[in-house]
Design an enzyme around this catalytic site. Structure first.
Site, PDB file in Angstrom:
ATOM      1  N   GLY A 103       0.968  -1.292   0.167  1.00 14.27           N
ATOM      2  CA  GLY A 103      -0.070  -0.022   0.012  1.00 14.27           C
ATOM      3  C   GLY A 103       0.866   1.266   0.106  1.00 14.27           C
ATOM      4  O   GLY A 103       0.416   2.216   0.590  1.00 14.27           O
ATOM      5  N   ARG A 184     -13.572  -1.082   2.498  1.00 13.98           N
ATOM      6  CA  ARG A 184     -14.857  -1.666   2.558  1.00 13.98           C
ATOM      7  C   ARG A 184     -15.795  -0.518   1.707  1.00 13.98           C
ATOM      8  O   ARG A 184     -15.753   0.495   2.020  1.00 13.98           O
ATOM      9  CB  ARG A 184     -15.497  -1.807   4.023  1.00 13.98           C
ATOM     10  CG  ARG A 184     -16.850  -2.512   3.773  1.00 13.98           C
ATOM     11  CD  ARG A 184     -17.070  -3.189   5.102  1.00 13.98           C
ATOM     12  NE  ARG A 184     -17.694  -2.047   6.046  1.00 13.98           N
ATOM     13  CZ  ARG A 184     -18.306  -2.584   7.220  1.00 13.98           C
ATOM     14  NH1 ARG A 184     -18.733  -3.783   7.408  1.00 13.98           N
ATOM     15  NH2 ARG A 184     -18.844  -1.592   7.793  1.00 13.98           N
ATOM     16  N   ARG A 190     -18.876  -7.375   6.127  1.00 12.25           N
ATOM     17  CA  ARG A 190     -17.711  -7.455   7.093  1.00 12.25           C
ATOM     18  C   ARG A 190     -17.077  -8.944   6.655  1.00 12.25           C
ATOM     19  O   ARG A 190     -15.905  -8.930   6.436  1.00 12.25           O
ATOM     20  CB  ARG A 190     -17.775  -7.370   8.458  1.00 12.25           C
ATOM     21  CG  ARG A 190     -16.215  -7.530   9.241  1.00 12.25           C
ATOM     22  CD  ARG A 190     -16.720  -7.368  10.814  1.00 12.25           C
ATOM     23  NE  ARG A 190     -15.295  -7.801  11.522  1.00 12.25           N
ATOM     24  CZ  ARG A 190     -14.389  -7.290  11.631  1.00 12.25           C
ATOM     25  NH1 ARG A 190     -14.332  -5.902  11.269  1.00 12.25           N
ATOM     26  NH2 ARG A 190     -13.208  -7.509  12.599  1.00 12.25           N
ATOM     27  N   GLY A 222      -3.519  -3.351   7.449  1.00  9.82           N
ATOM     28  CA  GLY A 222      -4.650  -3.368   6.607  1.00  9.82           C
ATOM     29  C   GLY A 222      -5.792  -4.158   7.339  1.00  9.82           C
ATOM     30  O   GLY A 222      -5.562  -5.275   7.845  1.00  9.82           O
ATOM     31  N   ASP A 251      -4.662   2.321  18.757  1.00 14.24           N
ATOM     32  CA  ASP A 251      -5.720   2.173  19.835  1.00 14.24           C
ATOM     33  C   ASP A 251      -5.127   2.405  21.180  1.00 14.24           C
ATOM     34  O   ASP A 251      -5.598   3.037  22.089  1.00 14.24           O
ATOM     35  CB  ASP A 251      -6.396   0.945  19.757  1.00 14.24           C
ATOM     36  CG  ASP A 251      -6.889   0.303  18.565  1.00 14.24           C
ATOM     37  OD1 ASP A 251      -7.929   1.250  18.148  1.00 14.24           O
ATOM     38  OD2 ASP A 251      -6.376  -0.526  17.743  1.00 14.24           O
ATOM     39  N   HIS A 279      -8.900  -5.590  16.771  1.00 12.32           N
ATOM     40  CA  HIS A 279      -8.826  -4.368  16.373  1.00 12.32           C
ATOM     41  C   HIS A 279     -10.236  -3.898  15.766  1.00 12.32           C
ATOM     42  O   HIS A 279     -10.529  -4.063  14.444  1.00 12.32           O
ATOM     43  CB  HIS A 279      -7.876  -3.926  15.379  1.00 12.32           C
ATOM     44  CG  HIS A 279      -7.912  -2.473  14.763  1.00 12.32           C
ATOM     45  ND1 HIS A 279      -7.438  -1.513  15.582  1.00 12.32           N
ATOM     46  CD2 HIS A 279      -7.985  -2.060  13.595  1.00 12.32           C
ATOM     47  CE1 HIS A 279      -7.688  -0.303  15.053  1.00 12.32           C
ATOM     48  NE2 HIS A 279      -8.010  -0.539  13.732  1.00 12.32           N
TER      49      HIS A 279
END
Lengths: 494, 494
Positions: A103, A184, A190, A222, A251, A279
């Site tokens: 990416g 998404r 999902r 990812g 987080d 996550h």
């Protein structure tokens, strides 16, 4: 409940897949990049050891089109070789390390790559080679990234290579930072995302297994990152399972800041912060074991109702609030958290403290189910490895929530069994647990999704596991909840 | 040739402008931010010296709406105060410095702010306060930036404040990094841009003069940066003229890389690189004085035709090529070059070397016209100041090109005379000399132009110098040349 069952012949196809991928990739390169070759400058005479790659300008490319002597790792970029040992300033440096980033044309990478190249991550005596993985559609953008890296004159950056074939890009990688994932799209479940991105990470796992350094450290960013990391790991049997991480560091950082804000202290006073689990919205920021100025959080923050009812949501909603304010996802702070995650493995953990990472559960001392990737408290001696922290405590509240995240990850694992070699994809995900803020602006999506479109859009030989483009059918029992985000929002990154 | 002449009463209006701006700004803040106040956490007892600002979440804001005790610099963000001297780790640190950044919601800033906050720029013992200037429309985005900075847990970042009034944001600033500028829209002439951005930099110069540290160092990045820096300087008579810089460091870095590529050496072997003149297509990358491995460039690169005919164009076109490849302007490498520019002033220049910066020409030893901002070779003792390098050589080729850039800057200066207190705006710019690549993606433009829309869109009391929104008319003698960019491309940044 309707469930699709798809059995696959996993182990048998791995080798075949690899070789076909390699040949396809090579031939497509040779045609696509036949005009990207080594230019005819006259290098000063010196020993050639490491490689520097700089980007070509168009006229240089044309001049050289007739003499195809370009090395694989230098296509599309300007290649020089030289000797670090020959220079007074550089001869005390460590050996060059190879860092692969997927990416690489996306926004998170755009922050991360410049941090790595500057020496901020691996230190001022550690030369680095950056290997950028993108899609065929992103090759131009990757060249742009390489040009900007070049224009930045980072002394430690001694090689930049770009490519679209993970088998080539991951060659000898000592770190693989897997950021690219398909975002998404509107209406996508999902389970769809688990499958689509799972295929990408299965392929990248195979590529790491075949090409990377045998002790490569892998950090999966990812999403859904825990299960992507599991898939990647399962497809790379020659690489130690302990080497795979799913990023929960953002987080953790957000949780520390929220506790600091509530307690009225600077964030550096918060320690021992664990993110347990996935996550996702089932993640468990642990205020039972965390400390503020060395004291248990509950002794400093007397508002226990806030801790139990608001704190976790604050951490989870942070990304969503940020998108509402900033208009795009949190690329810069995600990149910082990736840097933190790397540094936590290469710098000894401070005495008495720990950090969170999504790691393989086999042998964990907490009674968490084996064979999943679960965020847990870790310590490192700074050797790239880690050990799980033993002296943590649990209460019913914490255990109950950990169990919920564990159940979710076990369900995700069943959902991608066709990608982990366990034969049957079986999806039963009762809730939409994507974190709010797990979306991206259209631009981000364009940049990062380009890295992945090849897998889904272009015909290519696929192993049995990849032939079924959507092998899993999900029966959703509960309508999706986007936790404050408008319907149709799409996800990516943190 | 048609020329518009507009006389203004410059000096008389400055004070009036300042006070009206301040009062307008304050009143608009108090209504707009009345709900952004100090939350009711209970800070641990300790001495309060520096300030930390963290962003509020919406519920915290609501809770606090009834008790307006927020400090000006903390509106919209969570404010804590604490004592650096009370902590073992921090008590040896230097005194906090204030760094103001305009266009803070844009992409260049998004890279730069995280570099400054990490300690990469000012060092590991230098705590920093970031003061972010944006427009009213960008306040939400600025809050998003502050949130991401907060989530990054940078130990050295001890304050983040945001604002739309340069008089407030520049308060006590020791560095002002002026990145925000209106991008050139389709069909907009360079003279229009000089005027529109000149107004912004005139206002910011007045604000610096009134509010900033008397020895503030100012680096102007927003284009046309040389003349913007001149305007800014002329509007800040209390600040030493030597303190104003126009960024030509990205040009210098690009020039070094292109010479390295041609010579077949690593870029760290190129030294003594001067960019002379304007940050435009008349800029002069100096291959006469530059050195490769300590030798004159012409002794290493024998292809003098390439040096004379191609090298400069390669440097200038770099930004344009990058946009074609990458799809957006060079935010990351521009931010790196700003860091380089700052470090060049706070770290002693290496023996025998120098760096380029657009600085005030008064007293220059090269015979360049006085009273303009011209990029020239500088050395620094690392005290924030610089001296011009004396031992440079010239030949006819170099002198002729320097003269062309000088003529352009003199023309630009005449064009903005109404903004520098010299009374008459008189535009005669024969060519379009915007650098190719001086544009931005729509997203960049949105982010950075938000910072500037207030000036042009919202009714507000203006001094005489600013009442004429487009006081300059340009007769274009030569059609614009975008040097390889398609028609209608718009400019911003580098």
């Amino acid at each position: 409940m309707a469930v699709a069952e798809l059995s696959t012949s996993f182990t048998e196809t791995a080798t075949c897949f690899r070789s076909s991928q390699l040949s396809i990739s090579s031939s497509s390169y040779s045609s696509r990049f036949s005009h990207h070759l080594r230019p005819s400058f006259r290098p000063l005479p010196r020993t050639r050891i490491p490689t520097i790659s700089c980007s070509l300008t168009s006229d240089q490319v044309q001049i050289q089109a007739e003499s195809p002597k370009g090395k694989k790792e230098c296509y599309g970029v300007f290649c020089l070789t030289y000797d670090l040992k020959a220079e007074e300033e550089t001869k005390s440096w460590k050996k060059l390390i190879n860092i692969a980033v997927s990416g690489a044309a996306g926004m998170i990478s755009n922050h991360l790559l410049f941090k790595i190249a500057s020496g901020e991550v691996f230190g001022p005596d550690q030369p680095v080679a950056l290997k950028l993985l993108g899609s065929e559609r992103s090759v131009q953008a990757l060249e742009g990234v390489a040009m900007e890296l070049e224009d930045s004159l980072f002394p430690l950056l001694r090689e930049v290579s770009i490519g679209t074939d993970p088998y080539e890009v991951f060659q000898d990688a000592e770190w693989a930072l897997l950021i690219g994932a398909k975002p998404r799209g509107p209406g996508m479940e999902r389970a769809d995302l688990l499958d689509i991105n799972g295929q990408i990470f299965a392929e990248q796992g195979k590529a790491l297994n075949a090409s990377a350094s045998p002790n490569v450290k892998v950090i999966v960013v990812g999403n859904p990152c825990n299960t992507n990391a599991l898939i990647c790991m399962k497809n790379a049997p020659n690489i130690p399972a302990k080497n795979f991480h799913a990023l929960t560091r953002l987080d953790e950082n957000r949780a520390k800041c929220q506790l600091a804000l509530k307690a009225g202290v600077f964030y550096d006073q918060v320690s021992n912060m664990t993110i347990w689990g996935n996550h996702s919205t089932t993640q468990v920021p642990d205020f039972l074991n965390a400390r503020i100025r060395g004291l248990p959080v509950k002794e400093v923050i007397k508002d226990h109702k806030w801790l139990e009812e608001e704190f976790t949501e604050k951490v989870q909603k942070r990304g969503g609030v940020l998108i509402q304010k900033w208009g795009r996802s949190s690329a810069a702070s995600t990149a910082v958290s990736i840097v933190d995650a790397i540094k936590s493995l290469i710098i000894p953990t401070a005495e008495g403290d720990w950090f969170s990472s999504g790691v393989y559960t086999n042998g964990n001392p907490y009674g968490i189910a084996e064979d999943i990737v679960f965020s847990m408290p870790c310590r490192s001696k700074g050797d790239g490895d880690y050990e799980l922290v033993k002296d943590v405590i649990f209460d019913d509240y914490l255990l109950k929530r950990i169990k919920k995240s564990e159940a979710e990850l076990l369900a995700e694992k069943r959902c991608v069994a066709h990608l982990t070699g366990e034969g049957i994809g079986f999806c039963d995900l009762p809730e939409d647990t994507m974190l709010p803020g797990e979306m991206s602006s259209r631009k981000d999506i364009f940049a990062t999704s380009r890295s992945l479109l090849r897998q889904s859009r272009e015909p290519q030989p696929l192993p049995v596991t990849l032939v079924h483009h959507h092998p899993v059918i999900l029966l959703r029992l509960v309508p999706s909840e986007h936790l404050g985000l408008p319907p149709g929002m799409i996800n990516l990154g943190r």
